[in-house]
Write a protein that holds these residues in place. Structure first.
Motif, PDB file in Angstrom:
ATOM      1  N   HIS A   1      37.970 -33.925  95.747  1.00 36.81           N
ATOM      2  CA  HIS A   1      37.003 -33.746  94.660  1.00 36.81           C
ATOM      3  C   HIS A   1      35.757 -34.604  94.897  1.00 36.81           C
ATOM      4  O   HIS A   1      34.636 -34.153  94.702  1.00 36.81           O
TER       5      HIS A   1
ATOM      6  N   ILE B   1      44.965 -18.890  87.962  1.00 43.61           N
ATOM      7  CA  ILE B   1      44.551 -19.320  89.299  1.00 43.61           C
ATOM      8  C   ILE B   1      43.039 -19.455  89.326  1.00 43.61           C
ATOM      9  O   ILE B   1      42.321 -18.486  89.097  1.00 43.61           O
TER      10      ILE B   1
ATOM     11  N   ARG C   1      49.778 -23.826  84.837  1.00 47.00           N
ATOM     12  CA  ARG C   1      50.655 -23.128  83.914  1.00 47.00           C
ATOM     13  C   ARG C   1      50.241 -23.490  82.509  1.00 47.00           C
ATOM     14  O   ARG C   1      50.159 -24.665  82.168  1.00 47.00           O
TER      15      ARG C   1
ATOM     16  N   MET D   1      37.962 -25.400 102.940  1.00 49.20           N
ATOM     17  CA  MET D   1      39.397 -25.099 103.036  1.00 49.20           C
ATOM     18  C   MET D   1      39.899 -25.452 104.427  1.00 49.20           C
ATOM     19  O   MET D   1      39.318 -25.034 105.415  1.00 49.20           O
TER      20      MET D   1
ATOM     21  N   ARG E   1      41.111 -15.802  89.647  1.00 53.85           N
ATOM     22  CA  ARG E   1      41.755 -14.696  90.357  1.00 53.85           C
ATOM     23  C   ARG E   1      43.044 -14.319  89.650  1.00 53.85           C
ATOM     24  O   ARG E   1      43.822 -15.176  89.230  1.00 53.85           O
TER      25      ARG E   1
ATOM     26  N   ILE F   1      51.332 -20.412  95.398  1.00 50.28           N
ATOM     27  CA  ILE F   1      50.305 -19.375  95.418  1.00 50.28           C
ATOM     28  C   ILE F   1      50.382 -18.628  96.749  1.00 50.28           C
ATOM     29  O   ILE F   1      50.210 -19.218  97.804  1.00 50.28           O
TER      30      ILE F   1
ATOM     31  N   LEU G   1      54.308 -24.553  91.612  1.00 55.39           N
ATOM     32  CA  LEU G   1      53.516 -23.341  91.443  1.00 55.39           C
ATOM     33  C   LEU G   1      53.078 -22.908  92.829  1.00 55.39           C
ATOM     34  O   LEU G   1      52.211 -23.525  93.439  1.00 55.39           O
TER      35      LEU G   1
ATOM     36  N   ASP H   1      34.717 -23.989  97.790  1.00 60.92           N
ATOM     37  CA  ASP H   1      35.089 -24.631  99.061  1.00 60.92           C
ATOM     38  C   ASP H   1      36.513 -24.257  99.464  1.00 60.92           C
ATOM     39  O   ASP H   1      37.036 -24.787 100.440  1.00 60.92           O
ATOM     40  N   GLY H   2      37.152 -23.352  98.721  1.00 61.38           N
ATOM     41  CA  GLY H   2      38.485 -22.887  99.082  1.00 61.38           C
ATOM     42  C   GLY H   2      39.597 -23.621  98.357  1.00 61.38           C
ATOM     43  O   GLY H   2      40.756 -23.235  98.466  1.00 61.38           O
ATOM     44  N   LEU H   3      39.264 -24.667  97.618  1.00 58.35           N
ATOM     45  CA  LEU H   3      40.306 -25.327  96.826  1.00 58.35           C
ATOM     46  C   LEU H   3      40.830 -24.336  95.795  1.00 58.35           C
ATOM     47  O   LEU H   3      40.067 -23.590  95.193  1.00 58.35           O
ATOM     48  N   ILE H   4      42.141 -24.331  95.630  1.00 59.98           N
ATOM     49  CA  ILE H   4      42.716 -23.392  94.676  1.00 59.98           C
ATOM     50  C   ILE H   4      43.741 -24.122  93.833  1.00 59.98           C
ATOM     51  O   ILE H   4      44.450 -25.002  94.317  1.00 59.98           O
ATOM     52  N   MET H   5      43.764 -23.805  92.543  1.00 57.73           N
ATOM     53  CA  MET H   5      44.688 -24.474  91.644  1.00 57.73           C
ATOM     54  C   MET H   5      45.357 -23.432  90.765  1.00 57.73           C
ATOM     55  O   MET H   5      44.683 -22.570  90.201  1.00 57.73           O
ATOM     56  N   ALA H   6      46.665 -23.525  90.663  1.00 54.49           N
ATOM     57  CA  ALA H   6      47.359 -22.706  89.679  1.00 54.49           C
ATOM     58  C   ALA H   6      47.742 -23.638  88.542  1.00 54.49           C
ATOM     59  O   ALA H   6      48.235 -24.736  88.779  1.00 54.49           O
TER      60      ALA H   6
ATOM     61  N   ARG I   1      48.673 -20.739  99.855  1.00 53.07           N
ATOM     62  CA  ARG I   1      47.554 -21.646  99.589  1.00 53.07           C
ATOM     63  C   ARG I   1      47.996 -22.752  98.662  1.00 53.07           C
ATOM     64  O   ARG I   1      48.689 -22.519  97.683  1.00 53.07           O
ATOM     65  N   TYR I   2      47.597 -23.955  99.007  1.00 53.40           N
ATOM     66  CA  TYR I   2      47.950 -25.097  98.171  1.00 53.40           C
ATOM     67  C   TYR I   2      46.764 -26.063  98.161  1.00 53.40           C
ATOM     68  O   TYR I   2      46.391 -26.595  99.201  1.00 53.40           O
ATOM     69  N   ARG I   3      46.171 -26.222  97.011  1.00 57.23           N
ATOM     70  CA  ARG I   3      44.996 -27.082  96.857  1.00 57.23           C
ATOM     71  C   ARG I   3      43.916 -26.714  97.892  1.00 57.23           C
ATOM     72  O   ARG I   3      43.440 -25.584  97.886  1.00 57.23           O
ATOM     73  N   ASP I   4      43.581 -27.637  98.815  1.00 55.60           N
ATOM     74  CA  ASP I   4      42.506 -27.301  99.752  1.00 55.60           C
ATOM     75  C   ASP I   4      43.027 -26.837 101.119  1.00 55.60           C
ATOM     76  O   ASP I   4      42.282 -26.812 102.091  1.00 55.60           O
TER      77      ASP I   4
ATOM     78  N   LEU J   1      50.001 -18.142  84.171  1.00 47.54           N
ATOM     79  CA  LEU J   1      49.691 -18.882  85.396  1.00 47.54           C
ATOM     80  C   LEU J   1      48.266 -18.524  85.776  1.00 47.54           C
ATOM     81  O   LEU J   1      47.999 -17.423  86.245  1.00 47.54           O
TER      82      LEU J   1
ATOM     83  N   ILE K   1      46.656 -11.785  94.806  1.00 46.26           N
ATOM     84  CA  ILE K   1      47.119 -13.166  94.773  1.00 46.26           C
ATOM     85  C   ILE K   1      48.153 -13.312  93.667  1.00 46.26           C
ATOM     86  O   ILE K   1      48.052 -12.693  92.618  1.00 46.26           O
TER      87      ILE K   1
ATOM     88  N   GLU L   1      39.859 -20.656  91.717  1.00 50.03           N
ATOM     89  CA  GLU L   1      39.461 -20.935  93.099  1.00 50.03           C
ATOM     90  C   GLU L   1      38.053 -21.503  93.099  1.00 50.03           C
ATOM     91  O   GLU L   1      37.174 -20.989  92.411  1.00 50.03           O
TER      92      GLU L   1
ATOM     93  N   ALA M   1      50.704 -16.232  91.683  1.00 48.51           N
ATOM     94  CA  ALA M   1      51.244 -17.570  91.502  1.00 48.51           C
ATOM     95  C   ALA M   1      52.646 -17.389  90.953  1.00 48.51           C
ATOM     96  O   ALA M   1      52.867 -16.588  90.051  1.00 48.51           O
TER      97      ALA M   1
END
Lengths: 251, 251
Positions: A172, A24, A36, B1, A194, B24, B22, A29-34, B194-197, A22, B32, A26, B34
Motif C-alpha cells: 500500500h 472482490i 466477506r 502485480m 469484479r 480467488i 477467501l 496495480d493488480g492488487l486484489i482483495m476479497a 490471485r492473492y493480494r498483489d 464475497l 472470477i 481489484e 471468490a
C-alpha cells in the motif's frame, strides 16, 4: 469479461440467494482483495450495524440524501423513523435492490450529477466508505460545492472513510508513493468491482487521513466538525456548513 | 502485480492469521470467483471433512502419495494412522505450510515430475479437485502412465473432481463450447489463483464428467472402478490398475 454493473449484480444475487457477500475489489496495480460481508454490511437491520454508524446516524437531521445507497439499509432505517430520504446509487442493480427491499424513493444517479431538482437536503449520508466518492482533489472540491448548493444552511455530511496510511503494509505504501509521484493524492485508488464474468469500469475512490480531509474542505464552505470512531483506521467524518458571513450592517 | 506463489502465500497467511480463507480463482475469460473455505477445506481435522473424502480415504492402502497436498491435512491424517505418506505440492508456500503443521515428508514437486526416486506407492490421493491436475487430454495420458510406473500392482488413485456440465450456467456452457472449438476438452479450464498483489502463472485444470474420465483412462493401464459421491457434481473417482495380462504359457 463483460464491463457492466458487477456491483449491482452482486447485490441482487445476495438478495436472491441469501448468505454472505464475497466482494472482490481489484486495484489498477493488480492488487486484489476479497472481503466477506455478512448481512451487517449491506442488508442488516440497524441493531447489527457497527457502533460508529449507529451513533453518527443520530446526527442525521431533516431531509436526508443517502449517497451510494447500496441495498438500501440506511434509507430503510430512516423510513422506519418516518424520515424523508432519497436514496441514490450509480448502480442500476443497487437501485433495483433498494426498491425490492422497500425503499420508496431510490434513483439511479451518480453523486456528481445531483442538482436542485432533487430539492433541498439537511443531511447527506455517505456510509460504507462512500466519502471515497470524492474521488480526487479536483473532483472532491467540485462535488463539495455541489452538495453545498443542494443543502440547507444547517447542512451536514456524515461521510465514512478509511485512513489509508494508518498501519499500511508495503504494497500500500508503494502505491501511495506512486500516486504522489503522479500528482495524485496518496490514497487515491483506481479500482473496480469484479463479480463472476462482469467487471465495473475503473473508478477513482479516495481514502483520506483526517488531516487531508480537513485541508480538502478548506474554502468549500464545509468544515470538519469532528470524527466518530470505533474501529480505526475507519472513521465517520461529521462535516458541517461554515456559518455564512453576517450581512454587513453598513453595506 | 507479481507473478508468483499466490496460493502458498494465501495458505501461509491463513495459518498465521487464522480464520477463513477467501480463495480467488480467475479464469482466462475474465470470470472470477471468490470462495470462502472454512478450516474444513484446508486445515481441518478428519472428522470435519466432507463425507466422500472420509469414506474414500478408507481405500488408501499401503504407501501413499498425497498430490497437491495444500496445507497437509491428508498427510497429517495418514501420519496419525502410522501410514507412510509423501506429500508433494508445486507451491513452496504450501510445502512450508505442510512442514509447519508437522508433515514429516513434504516436497516441492509438480506431479508431472514424479519419478522412481520417490519409491513405489500403493495409493495416490488427489483431493480438493486435484484430479484437475490431469490438465488436458495429452498431459493426462502422460501423467497417468507416469503414475502407473511409480505404483505397485495394486496401485489405486483416489481423485476428486467436478463434473463441469452438471447444472452449468450460461457463462460456463459458453466456455466449454469455446474450448471444444479449439480442440480442448470442454472442462479444460485455464485459471490462476490471485492473492493480494500476487498471481500464480496461468495453468490448465481439467474438470471431467465421469464418462470423459472413463474414456481418458482407456489404454493407460488404469480403469475407473467406481465413484464416491455425496455432493454432486463433485465426485471422488476410485481408479485402479488393470490386471496385467497373464504371461502366455506357450510364449
Amino acid at each position: 469479461m463483460r464491463i457492466g454493473d458487477g456491483y449491482g449484480e452482486m447485490l441482487l444475487a445476495a438478495l436472491e440467494e441469501g448468505g454472505d457477500i464475497l466482494e472482490i475489489v481489484e486495484r489498477d496495480d493488480g492488487l486484489i482483495m476479497a472481503s466477506r460481508f455478512g448481512p451487517e454490511a449491506y442488508l442488516a437491520p440497524f441493531p447489527k450495524w457497527p457502533s460508529r454508524q449507529r451513533r453518527a446516524l443520530r446526527l442525521a437531521r431533516g431531509r436526508v440524501l443517502d449517497v451510494g445507497a447500496g441495498a438500501g439499509r440506511i434509507a430503510l432505517r430512516l423510513q422506519e423513523k418516518d424520515r424523508d430520504v432519497v436514496a441514490i446509487d450509480a448502480s442500476p442493480g443497487a437501485v433495483e435492490a433498494c426498491r425490492r427491499r422497500g425503499v420508496r424513493d431510490a434513483r439511479v444517479l451518480r453523486v456528481e450529477d445531483v442538482d436542485e431538482s432533487l430539492g433541498v437536503f439537511d443531511t447527506v449520508v455517505m456510509y460504507g466508505n462512500n466519502l471515497g466518492l470524492l474521488a480526487s482533489r479536483t473532483k472532491a472540491r467540485r462535488l463539495l460545492r455541489r452538495l453545498h448548493a443542494i443543502t440547507s444552511d444547517r447542512g451536514r455530511i456524515l461521510g465514512e472513510c478509511l485512513d489509508p496510511y494508518e498501519g499500511a503494509g508495503a504494497e500500500h505504501r508503494a502505491y501511495h508513493e506512486r500516486n504522489r509521484r503522479r500528482g495524485r493524492m496518496g490514497g487515491q485508488l483506481k479500482i473496480r468491482i469484479r463479480y463472476r464474468d462482469v467487471a465495473t469500469p475503473w473508478f477513482d475512490y479516495l481514502f483520506l487521513s483526517r488531516e487531508e480531509l480537513g485541508e480538502l474542505l478548506d474554502g468549500t464552505g464545509w468544515r470538519l466538525a469532528r470524527t466518530i470512531e470505533d474501529e480505526p483506521p475507519l472513521y465517520i467524518a461529521v462535516i458541517e456548513k461554515e456559518p455564512r458571513a453576517p450581512a454587513s450592517r453598513t453595506g
